[in-house]
Every structure is written in C-alpha cells, then in structure tokens.
Design a protein around this motif. Structure first.
Motif, PDB file in Angstrom:
ATOM      1  N   PRO A 300       0.818  -1.230   0.000  1.00 58.25           N
ATOM      2  CA  PRO A 300       0.000   0.000   0.000  1.00 58.25           C
ATOM      3  C   PRO A 300       0.844   1.268   0.000  1.00 58.25           C
ATOM      4  N   SER A 301       2.025   1.221   0.585  1.00 55.37           N
ATOM      5  CA  SER A 301       2.824   2.449   0.685  1.00 55.37           C
ATOM      6  C   SER A 301       4.303   2.104   0.696  1.00 55.37           C
ATOM      7  N   GLU A 304       5.331   0.774   4.097  1.00 57.15           N
ATOM      8  CA  GLU A 304       5.006  -0.634   4.332  1.00 57.15           C
ATOM      9  C   GLU A 304       5.892  -1.560   3.489  1.00 57.15           C
ATOM     10  N   ASP A 326       9.072   3.394  -5.014  1.00 61.41           N
ATOM     11  CA  ASP A 326       8.072   4.214  -4.333  1.00 61.41           C
ATOM     12  C   ASP A 326       6.867   4.436  -5.264  1.00 61.41           C
ATOM     13  N   GLU A 327       5.864   5.141  -4.766  1.00 57.74           N
ATOM     14  CA  GLU A 327       4.632   5.300  -5.520  1.00 57.74           C
ATOM     15  C   GLU A 327       4.901   5.920  -6.899  1.00 57.74           C
ATOM     16  N   GLY A 344      -0.181   1.887  -5.217  1.00 61.42           N
ATOM     17  CA  GLY A 344       0.823   1.688  -4.171  1.00 61.42           C
ATOM     18  C   GLY A 344       2.208   1.485  -4.739  1.00 61.42           C
ATOM     19  N   CYS A 345       2.943   0.589  -4.141  1.00 58.71           N
ATOM     20  CA  CYS A 345       4.363   0.434  -4.445  1.00 58.71           C
ATOM     21  C   CYS A 345       4.685  -0.989  -4.862  1.00 58.71           C
TER      22      CYS A 345
END
Lengths: 539, 539
Positions: A300-301, A304, A326-327, A344-345
């Motif tokens: 999700p990020s 995380e 990263d995103e 997300g990632c």
C-alpha cells in the motif's frame, strides 16, 4: 593464464552518450508533450554536435615524458595514442554534466595521451615513469563513472594521461574447489561472465553499468549490483587484490578472513585509483544457477514496502534480488511499459539457485511478504523490469536530446533513518528545481538491503531549462547537503570522484581524510594518481 | 545512555593463570602418567610463585607526566594507580610464554601505572597528555591476548601505562528497528550479553575468551567466535566505530555499506590499539533465538569432513555453528569426556533461530552431510562440547602446573590450500618438538568456514622440558614459517601483537607495511600507542 579474448566484445562506447547510440530510441512527440505537461515546462532540444566540430586542446605531453612512457610500454609506440578520437573518448564519464559538456562540444579538458598497457608490469612501469616525469595518471576502465571519476584532471602537473586497462582482459585462473577466480582489471563484466560461463560459473554482479563497466572499476568504486542481496556487493566478493603503485606492487588478501591487522583489501577497494591501479582481482564465483524465479508484489505504501524488505533482510530469507519502488516510480515504470500500475508500491523479489531450494525460499518469502501486508502480482511485472533494466542510460540520452534531464543519485542509511532520509532528499531536490523552469518529478527505489539498513536510489526528471548544468548542480548540491544532514552516506555505490568530494569531510571527518592522505603519500609520493578525486584537500 | 553496570561481573582474572583459579581442576596422577607416556617424556611440576614473592620494577612514571595524566583523568587521583597489585595484573596477556613468565615470577616488565578513564573524553585527553609527555600507552581490555598484544612495551619512551577501559561499560543505545547496539569498548562479553538480553537481543559472539574478553578487544583484534558461521566474525558485525587518537576522535561508518572511498572501519578493526583506542562500537544484534539444535556427525577422515563443511559453506545452508575435529582431536576430546570416540572425525553443526526454520535448516543440512559421507551421531557429543567449551584455558593451566605445555595456534586458507597447510603445520610443529624431551601430540579443528576457505586451529601438547619458553618458541617459529610458506594467513583470529609480528612482512608486503606506518604517523605522530606491536619496523 587463459588470455584469449572474450569472443563478444561490446561495441565501443559513444563519446557523447551512453553505450551504442544505435540502441537509443527516439521520443514520440505525444510522450514528449505529456512529459512537458507533467514537468510544467517548455522543452527545447539539446542535440549533440558532430564529432568533427569538437576541438580538443593540443596534447601537452612533452617529448621526454613521451619517450619515458613509451619505454615503460615496452617500446611499443602503438600503446601511446595522442589522436583526437582516442583522447575524446577518455575525456569524460557518463554523468549528466559530462553528457551535457560533450553534447555541446565543450571539451576543454582531455587527456594528453591514452596509454594501453599490456599487463601489470607495464602499468607499474608507466606509474614509475609518470611519477618521475610529473605526469598525472587517470586509470580508465569502462568509462562509466557518473561522479567525475575519469575526468582528465591534471592537478599541479602539466600533463595528464588516461591509463586504459582494456588489454588486461584475461581470466587468469579459476579455483573450482575454493570457488574463486582471478580476473584482470580491464575485463568488462559481460566478457568476464562469458569466460566464467564456459567453466560453469558466474559472478552474479549486475549493476546498471553492466554492459560497459570493468572488473577493476567495480573494485575501485565499490560497485553494487541488482543481485547484491544474494551475491553480495562487489567489495564483499573480493578475496584478494593486486595493485600497481608508483612505488611497486601491493597485494592484499592471503585468506578468506584474517586477524593480521587492518584489512588492506578494504583500503584498495573504493580507492578510485588514488593509491594505485588495481590490475587483478580474486573474486568469489558461483556455479551458474540452474533455477530462477522472480515475482512482484504490491504494497500500500513505501513505508510498508520498506518494512517488508526490512523483515526479509533481518531474517534468514535473503532473496537474490529485492527491490522496492516508491509510488511515483511504480507509476512511471508501469507507464513506460505501457501498462496500468497497481496502486501503491511495487516490490520485486528474485531467487537464483537450485530448483527445489528456490521454491522453498520463494514460498517462505511469499509468506513473509503476505504477513507484511503485500499482495502477490505474479512474475509478469518483473519480466518488464528484467527486459529493460540496462536500458535506463539509453533513455536518459533520449530524454536529454529532447531537453529533459533524467539523472540519478543514491545514498544509504540505517532502517531507522531511512524514511526521514527519503523525505529529506525528495523535498530538497524538488525544492531546488521548482520555479519558473518547471518542477521535478522524483522517483525512488530501494535496491540494496542489509540487516541494519538499505540504500535509496533516486531518479530526478526535470526540464533542462536555459542552463542545464547549473540547474542539475543546484539539485545535486541540495541532495548532498540533505544526505549529509540526515546522516546518510554520500554514496552507496556510485563512488566519490569529483562530484561527491565536497561531502567527504562530513563523511569521514578530518582525521579520516588525514589517514587517506597519509596512505596516498606513502604509495604515490609524487601525487600523480587521479589528482582532484576522492580525497578532500588538506585545510 | 543505559550506564548502569551489568549485575554479574566476572571475577577478576588471575595474575598468573586464566580466569578464576578456583575453577581449575587438578590432574590426577593416573591421567598425568598416561599423558607422560603418550608424550614419551618425563614431566616436572611448574608451580606458580606466590604473589608476595614477585618483585616488580619500580614505576618509572615521572612527576610531571603523572600530573598531566591525572589532569586528563578529571583530576581524580584514584584513576591512576601505581600499586603493585594493579600493575602486575596488566603485565602480561595469556599466552603460554606469558603464563610461564608470570608463574616463575619473572616480571621484568610492568606498566608504570594503570589508568582507569571514565569515558571517551578522558581516553582522548590521556592520549594527548601521554603524547606530550612521551609516555607509551597500552590499551587494556580483558587482558586475554595470546599474542603479546598487552605486553607493557615502552619502545623508545621512558614510561608506559596500561589504559584499562573497564569503566567504559555501558550499553549506550539500542536501535531495535535497525537491529544495532552501541556498546562501550570496556564491556566484557557476558556483561554485553546481559544488557542486550534484557531487551531481548544477543550478539552471538562466542570466542574461547568469551568470559573475559571485551567488546573493544573483539574489534581491535578481529575476533571470531564459535557461532561465527551464523552470526559473522566480529569485524563483520561492526557497523560503526568511534576511536580516540592522540590527534582527536575518529568515527567511521555512516551506513551499512558505502562507496565513499576505502572503508575506514576496516582500518580500525584489527588495529590493535596502534592507531587509536576504540571506545565505542556500533554492532549488529539479533533477537535471542527461540530455538536451538545441535548435532554431531562422524566422517571417515579429516579430508572428507572438510569436503562436507566446504559443501555447506558453498551452499545456502549455513549452520550457525560448523566445526570439524581431526582424528587426533576427536580421539582426545572423547577421552577427556571419559568416552570412546567414534572412529574418524567429529563434525558438529548447530542452528539458532525460530523453531520451524531451525528444523528446516537442520533437515537440509543433514541431507547434505549424509550425501557427503557422514554418519549422524545425535546431539549428545555436542552437549559435552558446549558444556566444556570455555574450559580449555583452565585445563591449559592445570597441565602447565603438571609440566605439560598445551598451546594453540591458528591460520586460514582457501579450500584448495587447506589440506596442504594442515599437513605442513602439523609436521613442522611435530618436527620442531620431537627429540630427547619427548614428542608432541598435535590436534586440529576447522571452526570457521567461508565459501572460499576455512580456518585451522591447532592445539599442541608436549612436555615442558628443561626450558619451556624456548621449547614453545621453537614450535611456534616452525609453525609460523610453515604457514607463511604455504600461503596461509599468520592469524585468522588471534591477532598479531608481538608474537606474529615477525611474519607481518610476508603477510602484507613492504608497501602494506608502509601504508600502516603512514596511517600511524598521521594519527599518532609521537608513536606512543602500543609500540612494538602489529606493524613491522621499517627496514
């Protein structure tokens, strides 16, 4: 010594761009327009000048020095070249500032000669001759430095030569029982892999510069590759080293590990040619893996995803490859492949090994990633990455031609310091570039993890603007200052060269710098080796 | 800073023997007779003199130096001790030559004072004062050196002080996210483990000297422990270091890995106090393992056992502990436990970790060992080893009292060089000791393995004879020469001190030695730090 040349030589590197320009693809007008919009900027082309328009300064190598150096090269005049084509191709590395200068034909500094020694003894004789004659020496491997490492700086000397190691290209020996190979420094990575593959072995060292970089360069700059989680950084793989210095030969490494004082291997590794010229490296090799599996995961990020990579790095489950975008990078990479990114990632994990064992590691890793909040995406997104992973430097040239800077910078820190460092660098770079010439898009990934921390690799995309070199320098300075302030290292795997030298006092402190200067004085008393690189000036 | 002292301090080390002499057990007459027969020698007792009979040379520390050093110690006169009890206990390490001298009361050299600084700043102030006053400084941790590392040599100075770091005994900080701890140098290993255990962590560093050795000593000598296959050598575990030098503080290590030049951590690690005094170490820690499993295996021969350990070291299957005893050591260790040895050679493997994962590693390792020709012996033989593994130094004193030398020496080499090195050292030592005073029994084990090679650890047992120190020196010289000739390292984990210094020119070459001398001149220009240790003299 198996000194046959590797069959498949890579094509000569372009003088103004990365690699083989025929492999670069143009940018479509529609994509260019989309980028211009994203960057909020007008773009103007930055085409390269023709080679015939480039005017090099005349060679400053005097007759006496030339005679002495030619004698050191076995009297073979063909090993000392002063033609413009040879000099131009050793005038710069491949950083964006390098490319900008070369494209513009602004080659105000070039080596006064290019030397092509046949082996270790000629390298040592050349260093002795240059020491006596007061000629600066820049060791030259693949020419892939992105930090000014091969800049032809002459320091206080009247002449400078590029010492090109390309003829030191043998697999000297392979010890299958100990799984070590002795490789000459000038071997390019694909050539080394080809020679090892004939015997069933691999180095497994795959940096972005893979296609052109050399074994000696890997050692001299502490290179780190895309599979370093599994195979180790290059400095971890080195069992022994041989270097020529102006005062003779230095060999380090008699055993896998030793308590016989400081580790002198670690003094030569990362020394960037300022202490001596690494001519031979004994390196750990592995049997070519019979199985490989890659898979992608969505988190999700970034935070995380980083926590998930940390859990892997701190467990016994070390994938051969482990990276996290990263995103922004996740979105942009998907777009470059013409796909829709998962939200997300993206995390990529890869496993090299034996079939059963790869499956066991994969399953255990999948369980850990699921527990950390990841969702499995299968292997397809990794195929895109594997397919294009050595292509980024070509894309950088394509973008540069279209007036877009796309440059990278990197650092590393402890896990507890990683997210603050990530935010600090991102906002420093964005802040430095935001203004009337548009803004920056900053991408980041984690590509090297350790139990205690990880690297951060940033890609910065912005319009070149009216003064591209000054614009990039502003961003680079902001990033370096942010890294130093946040306690990261100024470079995790690009090395120091000229470009990171301003931050070396913060990195190693005044006594660390004095220790390096002391070693340099002992091994290179005349100071001919790579002046202006790595070691900070005395205050 | 958590600077409460660890609750359980180990008892003070004996001045003439290892550890706490109350733990030593006497040798029965019948065992002694058996050993005498095996060694083909007459034995005569070598009892220690009483402490009251030892006459130390008077302290040579002048009044001016004493005043300056006391000021550096915050004006606290209690931090500078010149009483005989304090001086005697810092007069030697714990090699057999050390023990022989101390037992005989032949303490011709002692530090002129013992300093007990309260922290880093006092250490730095002391070094500055000693530099100005021309007083040699010997850093002193646990006093466990077996290579003369703490010998109170004064070099060209008129006085020498022992700088005892025992008050630097704090766990400074613990970063649970990055799994690193900052430990002060004077913490003994059991104290460090106790402080970490309160938070759920362990270093997992278990050398033979564990009960007395300090964190700073581990770093300064590149210690390696019985679980280093799993936890890494101490030098592998160090993320950052802080050292005081006569010229100020040197800190190294800003990230897990860096390409910012040579690795200065690796210059301080193994520097044995000749460049500076390590006062703080940031080290990797791990959660205390919740599961552990050990098991023993028999192999028909040392060569086959070594091949099995090599297969493990070159696979992904790294046990936490992996060791192999040769035929003689297997036989003798079993006899010491009052058991019959299985024929051939004993291999011990151990696994620390989580329950399920330990079982998976155990099963995969068992399959590999079976394939390599081993036979499973279960866990019981390992229990004997674990039970007695810190007892060997006590046994050495017991034997010494009974007129028997039992000393160790160690080396490491590549796998392809290991068996030739094993044979060369064994026959050199046996040859040097065979004669009218009997013969030697030489035991050997492999206790540290790497993908590219392994260590060899020899125990030599022989009658002390009429001139025990000279007898051991003859064996040690023969072993060192054999190691150098066979290409091994002169020390894998005991360090250099005075005793291995004669082989350092062969180990690192003339330019390697010059590099070390150059660093020393930069950091310790007066040359007060540990004169006569580690670095070979200029020719």
């Amino acid at each position: 010594m198996s000194n046959r040349r590797a069959a498949s030589r890579v094509p000569e590197m372009s003088w103004f761009a990365w690699g083989d320009p025929s492999r670069a693809e143009p940018l479509s007008d529609s994509v260019r327009a989309l980028i211009a919009e994203a960057l909020g900027a007008e773009l103007r082309d930055l085409p390269p000048v023709a080679e015939s328009e480039v005017r090099l300064p005349p060679s400053a190598l005097g007759g006496e020095a030339r005679t002495a150096i030619t004698a050191a090269l076995g009297g073979d005049a063909g090993r000392l070249r002063t033609d413009d084509a040879a000099r131009l191709r050793r005038s710069a590395g491949k950083s964006t500032p390098d490319l900008l200068r070369m494209r513009a034909g602004a080659v105000s500094e070039a080596p006064d000669a290019v030397l092509l020694p046949a082996g270790h003894d000629q390298v040592e004789a050349v260093l002795r001759a240059c020491s006596e004659q007061g000629v600066a020496v820049v060791p030259f491997g693949g020419g892939t430095s992105v930090v000014g490492g091969v800049a032809p700086l002459r320091g206080r000397f009247s002449a400078v030569v590029a010492l090109d190691l390309r003829e030191l290209d043998a697999l000297v020996s392979l010890d299958e029982e100990s799984r070590t190979a002795v490789l000459q420094a000038g071997l390019r990575a694909p050539e080394a892999e080809e020679l090892l593959a004939e015997r069933g072995y691999t180095l497994g060292h795959l940096p972005q510069s893979y296609e052109y970089a050399t074994i000696g360069g890997f050692a001299a700059t502490r290179s780190s590759g895309q599979a370093s989680a599994g195979y180790g950084r290059f400095d971890d793989m080195v069992v022994a080293l041989k270097a020529a210095t102006p005062r003779g030969t230095l060999e380090a490494g008699r055993a896998p590990s030793s308590a016989a004082g400081p580790d002198l291997r670690q003094l030569l590794l990362g020394s960037e040619g300022v202490f001596g010229v690494i001519t031979e490296v004994t390196v750990r090799v592995r049997p070519i893996p019979r199985a490989r599996h890659d898979e992608a995961w969505a988190f999700p990020s970034f935070a995380e995803g980083a926590a998930a990579l940390r859990a892997l790095a701190q467990s016994e489950l070390r994938p051969t490859t482990a990276r996290l975008s990263d995103e922004t990078e996740t979105f942009v990479n998907a777009a470059l492949s013409g796909k829709q990114a998962a939200p997300g990632c993206l995390v990529v994990v890869g496993f090299d090994g034996e079939a059963g064992e790869v499956e066991a590691r994969r399953a255990a890793t999948a369980a850990a990633l699921t527990e950390a909040g990841g969702s499995a995406l299968g292997s397809e997104p990794v195929a895109d990455w594997r397919h294009s992973r050595f292509h980024a430097p070509y894309l950088r040239d394509t973008l540069l031609s279209a007036g877009i800077l796309a440059e990278t910078l990197e650092t590393a820190a402890s896990w507890s310091g990683l997210l603050p460092l990530y935010r600090a660098v991102g906002s420093a770079v964005s802040g430095a570039l935001e203004g009337p010439e548009g803004k920056a898009v900053v991408l980041c990934h984690v590509s090297h993890t350790y139990p205690e921390g990880a690297s951060l690799y940033f890609t910065v995309v912005t319009a070149a603007g009216a003064a591209p070199a000054a614009r990039w320098e502003r961003a680079k300075r902001a990033a370096g200052d942010a890294i130093a302030a946040a306690g990261g290292t100024i470079t995790h795997h690009h090395a120091v060269g000229t470009d990171h030298r301003p931050w070396m006092p913060a990195e190693i402190g005044p006594l660390g710098a004095e220790a390096l200067r002391a070693v340099k004085s002992a091994l290179d008393p005349a100071g001919i080796l790579n002046p202006g690189k790595l070691i900070p000036e005395a205050e």
